[in-house]
Design a protein around this motif. Structure first.
Motif, PDB file in Angstrom:
ATOM      1  N   GLY A  22      58.632 -25.095  -9.713  1.00 51.18           N
ATOM      2  CA  GLY A  22      57.520 -24.353 -10.302  1.00 51.18           C
ATOM      3  C   GLY A  22      56.839 -25.073 -11.442  1.00 51.18           C
ATOM      4  N   GLN A  23      56.784 -26.393 -11.390  1.00 52.62           N
ATOM      5  CA  GLN A  23      56.135 -27.171 -12.436  1.00 52.62           C
ATOM      6  C   GLN A  23      54.646 -26.841 -12.527  1.00 52.62           C
ATOM      7  OE1 GLN A  23      56.584 -31.399 -11.913  1.00 52.62           O
ATOM      8  NE2 GLN A  23      55.031 -31.926 -13.422  1.00 52.62           N
ATOM      9  N   THR A  24      54.169 -26.614 -13.745  1.00 50.25           N
ATOM     10  CA  THR A  24      52.744 -26.377 -13.951  1.00 50.25           C
ATOM     11  C   THR A  24      51.962 -27.659 -13.721  1.00 50.25           C
ATOM     12  OG1 THR A  24      53.146 -24.605 -15.563  1.00 50.25           O
ATOM     13  CG2 THR A  24      50.995 -25.667 -15.625  1.00 50.25           C
ATOM     14  N   LEU A  25      50.892 -27.564 -12.943  1.00 53.17           N
ATOM     15  CA  LEU A  25      50.028 -28.711 -12.697  1.00 53.17           C
ATOM     16  C   LEU A  25      48.945 -28.739 -13.771  1.00 53.17           C
ATOM     17  CD1 LEU A  25      49.661 -28.517  -8.795  1.00 53.17           C
ATOM     18  CD2 LEU A  25      51.305 -29.835 -10.148  1.00 53.17           C
ATOM     19  N   LYS A  26      48.962 -29.769 -14.590  1.00 50.93           N
ATOM     20  CA  LYS A  26      48.037 -29.865 -15.711  1.00 50.93           C
ATOM     21  C   LYS A  26      46.683 -30.404 -15.255  1.00 50.93           C
ATOM     22  CE  LYS A  26      49.195 -29.388 -19.509  1.00 50.93           C
ATOM     23  NZ  LYS A  26      49.188 -28.201 -20.405  1.00 50.93           N
ATOM     24  N   ALA A  27      45.628 -29.852 -15.833  1.00 44.69           N
ATOM     25  CA  ALA A  27      44.275 -30.324 -15.541  1.00 44.69           C
ATOM     26  C   ALA A  27      44.080 -31.714 -16.142  1.00 44.69           C
ATOM     27  CB  ALA A  27      43.249 -29.352 -16.113  1.00 44.69           C
ATOM     28  N   PRO A  28      43.298 -32.570 -15.482  1.00 36.94           N
ATOM     29  CA  PRO A  28      43.072 -33.917 -16.024  1.00 36.94           C
ATOM     30  C   PRO A  28      42.504 -33.921 -17.441  1.00 36.94           C
ATOM     31  CG  PRO A  28      42.327 -33.809 -13.747  1.00 36.94           C
ATOM     32  CD  PRO A  28      42.673 -32.394 -14.151  1.00 36.94           C
ATOM     33  N   ASN A  29      41.702 -32.902 -17.781  1.00 35.21           N
ATOM     34  CA  ASN A  29      41.121 -32.867 -19.124  1.00 35.21           C
ATOM     35  C   ASN A  29      41.982 -32.082 -20.112  1.00 35.21           C
ATOM     36  OD1 ASN A  29      40.627 -30.303 -18.078  1.00 35.21           O
ATOM     37  ND2 ASN A  29      38.593 -30.136 -18.996  1.00 35.21           N
ATOM     38  N   ASP A  30      43.244 -31.840 -19.736  1.00 33.15           N
ATOM     39  CA  ASP A  30      44.173 -31.133 -20.624  1.00 33.15           C
ATOM     40  C   ASP A  30      45.386 -31.993 -20.945  1.00 33.15           C
ATOM     41  OD1 ASP A  30      45.021 -28.911 -22.134  1.00 33.15           O
ATOM     42  OD2 ASP A  30      46.242 -28.145 -20.487  1.00 33.15           O
ATOM     43  N   LEU A  31      45.225 -33.311 -20.776  1.00 36.32           N
ATOM     44  CA  LEU A  31      46.339 -34.230 -20.994  1.00 36.32           C
ATOM     45  C   LEU A  31      46.160 -34.983 -22.303  1.00 36.32           C
ATOM     46  CD1 LEU A  31      46.601 -35.656 -17.368  1.00 36.32           C
ATOM     47  CD2 LEU A  31      48.108 -33.972 -18.429  1.00 36.32           C
ATOM     48  N   SER A  32      46.016 -34.246 -23.389  1.00 37.55           N
ATOM     49  CA  SER A  32      45.841 -34.870 -24.693  1.00 37.55           C
ATOM     50  C   SER A  32      46.250 -33.864 -25.767  1.00 37.55           C
ATOM     51  CB  SER A  32      44.386 -35.315 -24.901  1.00 37.55           C
ATOM     52  OG  SER A  32      43.516 -34.191 -24.857  1.00 37.55           O
ATOM     53  N   THR A  33      46.352 -34.361 -26.989  1.00 31.26           N
ATOM     54  CA  THR A  33      46.686 -33.501 -28.113  1.00 31.26           C
ATOM     55  C   THR A  33      45.616 -33.632 -29.190  1.00 31.26           C
ATOM     56  OG1 THR A  33      48.402 -32.968 -29.745  1.00 31.26           O
ATOM     57  CG2 THR A  33      48.074 -35.292 -29.233  1.00 31.26           C
ATOM     58  N   ASN A  34      45.339 -32.551 -29.879  1.00 36.08           N
ATOM     59  CA  ASN A  34      44.355 -32.579 -30.968  1.00 36.08           C
ATOM     60  C   ASN A  34      44.991 -33.102 -32.254  1.00 36.08           C
ATOM     61  OD1 ASN A  34      43.274 -29.978 -29.219  1.00 36.08           O
ATOM     62  ND2 ASN A  34      41.628 -31.194 -30.115  1.00 36.08           N
ATOM     63  N   ILE A  35      44.164 -33.615 -33.127  1.00 39.52           N
ATOM     64  CA  ILE A  35      44.622 -34.087 -34.429  1.00 39.52           C
ATOM     65  C   ILE A  35      44.874 -32.884 -35.327  1.00 39.52           C
ATOM     66  CG2 ILE A  35      44.044 -35.461 -36.451  1.00 39.52           C
ATOM     67  CD1 ILE A  35      44.506 -37.070 -33.891  1.00 39.52           C
ATOM     68  N   GLY A  36      46.105 -32.744 -35.811  1.00 39.38           N
ATOM     69  CA  GLY A  36      46.455 -31.624 -36.675  1.00 39.38           C
ATOM     70  C   GLY A  36      46.196 -31.922 -38.141  1.00 39.38           C
ATOM     71  N   THR A  37      46.331 -30.897 -38.955  1.00 40.99           N
ATOM     72  CA  THR A  37      46.061 -31.046 -40.387  1.00 40.99           C
ATOM     73  C   THR A  37      47.126 -31.868 -41.097  1.00 40.99           C
ATOM     74  OG1 THR A  37      47.194 -28.934 -40.783  1.00 40.99           O
ATOM     75  CG2 THR A  37      44.801 -28.869 -40.514  1.00 40.99           C
ATOM     76  N   SER A  38      48.274 -32.094 -40.461  1.00 37.81           N
ATOM     77  CA  SER A  38      49.364 -32.857 -41.089  1.00 37.81           C
ATOM     78  C   SER A  38      49.452 -34.284 -40.568  1.00 37.81           C
ATOM     79  CB  SER A  38      50.705 -32.153 -40.857  1.00 37.81           C
ATOM     80  OG  SER A  38      50.702 -30.842 -41.390  1.00 37.81           O
ATOM     81  N   SER A  39      48.556 -34.683 -39.672  1.00 39.99           N
ATOM     82  CA  SER A  39      48.642 -35.999 -39.044  1.00 39.99           C
ATOM     83  C   SER A  39      48.217 -37.107 -40.010  1.00 39.99           C
ATOM     84  CB  SER A  39      47.755 -36.046 -37.797  1.00 39.99           C
ATOM     85  OG  SER A  39      48.186 -35.100 -36.850  1.00 39.99           O
ATOM     86  N   THR A  40      48.954 -38.214 -39.953  1.00 41.06           N
ATOM     87  CA  THR A  40      48.663 -39.358 -40.815  1.00 41.06           C
ATOM     88  C   THR A  40      48.597 -40.627 -39.973  1.00 41.06           C
ATOM     89  OG1 THR A  40      51.014 -39.772 -41.262  1.00 41.06           O
ATOM     90  CG2 THR A  40      49.822 -38.309 -42.789  1.00 41.06           C
ATOM     91  N   VAL A  41      48.020 -41.671 -40.567  1.00 37.31           N
ATOM     92  CA  VAL A  41      47.895 -42.946 -39.881  1.00 37.31           C
ATOM     93  C   VAL A  41      48.050 -44.077 -40.891  1.00 37.31           C
ATOM     94  CG1 VAL A  41      45.382 -43.019 -40.154  1.00 37.31           C
ATOM     95  CG2 VAL A  41      46.457 -44.288 -38.282  1.00 37.31           C
ATOM     96  N   SER A  42      48.609 -45.184 -40.420  1.00 37.33           N
ATOM     97  CA  SER A  42      48.722 -46.388 -41.247  1.00 37.33           C
ATOM     98  C   SER A  42      48.753 -47.588 -40.314  1.00 37.33           C
ATOM     99  CB  SER A  42      49.986 -46.343 -42.121  1.00 37.33           C
ATOM    100  OG  SER A  42      51.151 -46.274 -41.307  1.00 37.33           O
ATOM    101  N   GLN A  43      48.737 -48.781 -40.906  1.00 36.76           N
ATOM    102  CA  GLN A  43      48.783 -49.993 -40.077  1.00 36.76           C
ATOM    103  C   GLN A  43      49.558 -51.080 -40.798  1.00 36.76           C
ATOM    104  OE1 GLN A  43      47.040 -53.191 -40.376  1.00 36.76           O
ATOM    105  NE2 GLN A  43      46.455 -52.763 -42.513  1.00 36.76           N
TER     106      GLN A  43
END
Length: 270
Positions: A22-43
């Motif tokens: 019974g695996q849910t089939l994900k839509a192609p445009n639903d395969l991502s995550t939004n940037i949250g208020t706690s997300s950080t980045v560095s390099q």
């Protein structure tokens, strides 16, 4: 004696796949995550680091090491009117539910604006991180049917919560989602060969009643086979209201036509 309508299907010897749950089939445009208020980045050097300590981003749900991650509308506000726009496709070198590392050597210019500091990512509904290849990511894993050498495969795709759009008016509107199964023959050594065949089916409804569709794929010859599935239809983000269109890969069967000439007296076929 016949009770009810005539049976239009032939009789089949059937083997069920126990790997389908019974695996849910994900839509192609639903395969991502939004940037949250706690997300950080560095390099550092040629590596970019992205983190969300809350775990809400679940980076490893759609990405694994070796994949190419696509950053869309991802930016850091360095100063007023000065933003580091980090959009692009980057190879993934490490990923977990809370953080990921990507190879930024092909697009160093915007990343170098970060210096040695860790910066908050600007949250936005349109800022996403996901796989660049949404087609292959929308496919389930291959499942093998080899206990019999079927002539055809049957996949049940279900919408357990119904299929509809609801704008808050008196009646629900019709909705539909197309799913696809792909199947390929397997030789006696377990190796797939030949082309990958496809067959599609559409689940349609306008209520909260469970519904679904059976997709039948006919093999070119009797053979062990491997099968996978995907959702073809994108999510409708533009509809103003509730959209209920989740579909699941509920069952998979391999079948051989039953050629038994006579079942004898008092045989019931349902």
């Amino acid at each position: 004696t016949q009770v009810g309508d005539p049976i239009t299907e032939k009789l089949y010897i059937t083997s069920v796949s126990n790997e389908i749950d019974g695996q849910t089939l994900k839509a192609p445009n639903d395969l991502s995550t939004n940037i949250g208020t706690s997300s950080t980045v560095s390099q550092s050097g040629g590596i970019g680091y992205i983190a969300d300590p809350t775990g809400d981003s679940q980076y490893d749900q759609f990405l694994k090491v070796g994949d190419t991650a696509r950053l869309t509308n991802v930016l850091v506000v360095i100063s007023s009117g000065n933003n580091a726009v980090l959009n692009g496709d980057y190879p993934v070198t490490y990923v977990s539910s809370v953080d990921m590392r990507i190879d930024i050597s092909g697009n160093l210019t915007p990343w170098s604006m970060l210096g040695s500091s860790t910066w908050p990512l600007a949250p936005s509904d349109t800022s996403t991180i996901g796989p660049a290849d949404t087609y292959n990511k929308s496919l389930t894993d291959w499942v093998t049917i080899d206990r019999i050498k079927p002539e055809r495969v049957v996949a049940n795709i279900s919408a357990d919560n119904g299929m509809y759009k609801d704008s808050g008016k008196r009646s629900k509107q019709s909705a539909s989602v197309t799913a696809e199964i792909q199947f390929q023959l397997i030789d006696d050594d377990g190796n797939p060969y030949g082309p990958i065949y496809t067959k599609q089916g559409t689940v349609t409804g306008r209520s909260a009643d469970a519904t679904g569709v059976s997709i039948v794929g006919v093999l070119p010859s009797s053979s062990a086979v491997r099968v996978r599935a995907r959702r073809v239809t994108d999510l409708d983000f533009k509809f103003s209201g509730q959209v209920m269109d989740e579909i699941k890969f509920s069952n998979l069967y391999g079948q051989i036509e039953d050629t038994t000439p006579n079942y004898g007296n008092r045989t019931t076929v349902h």
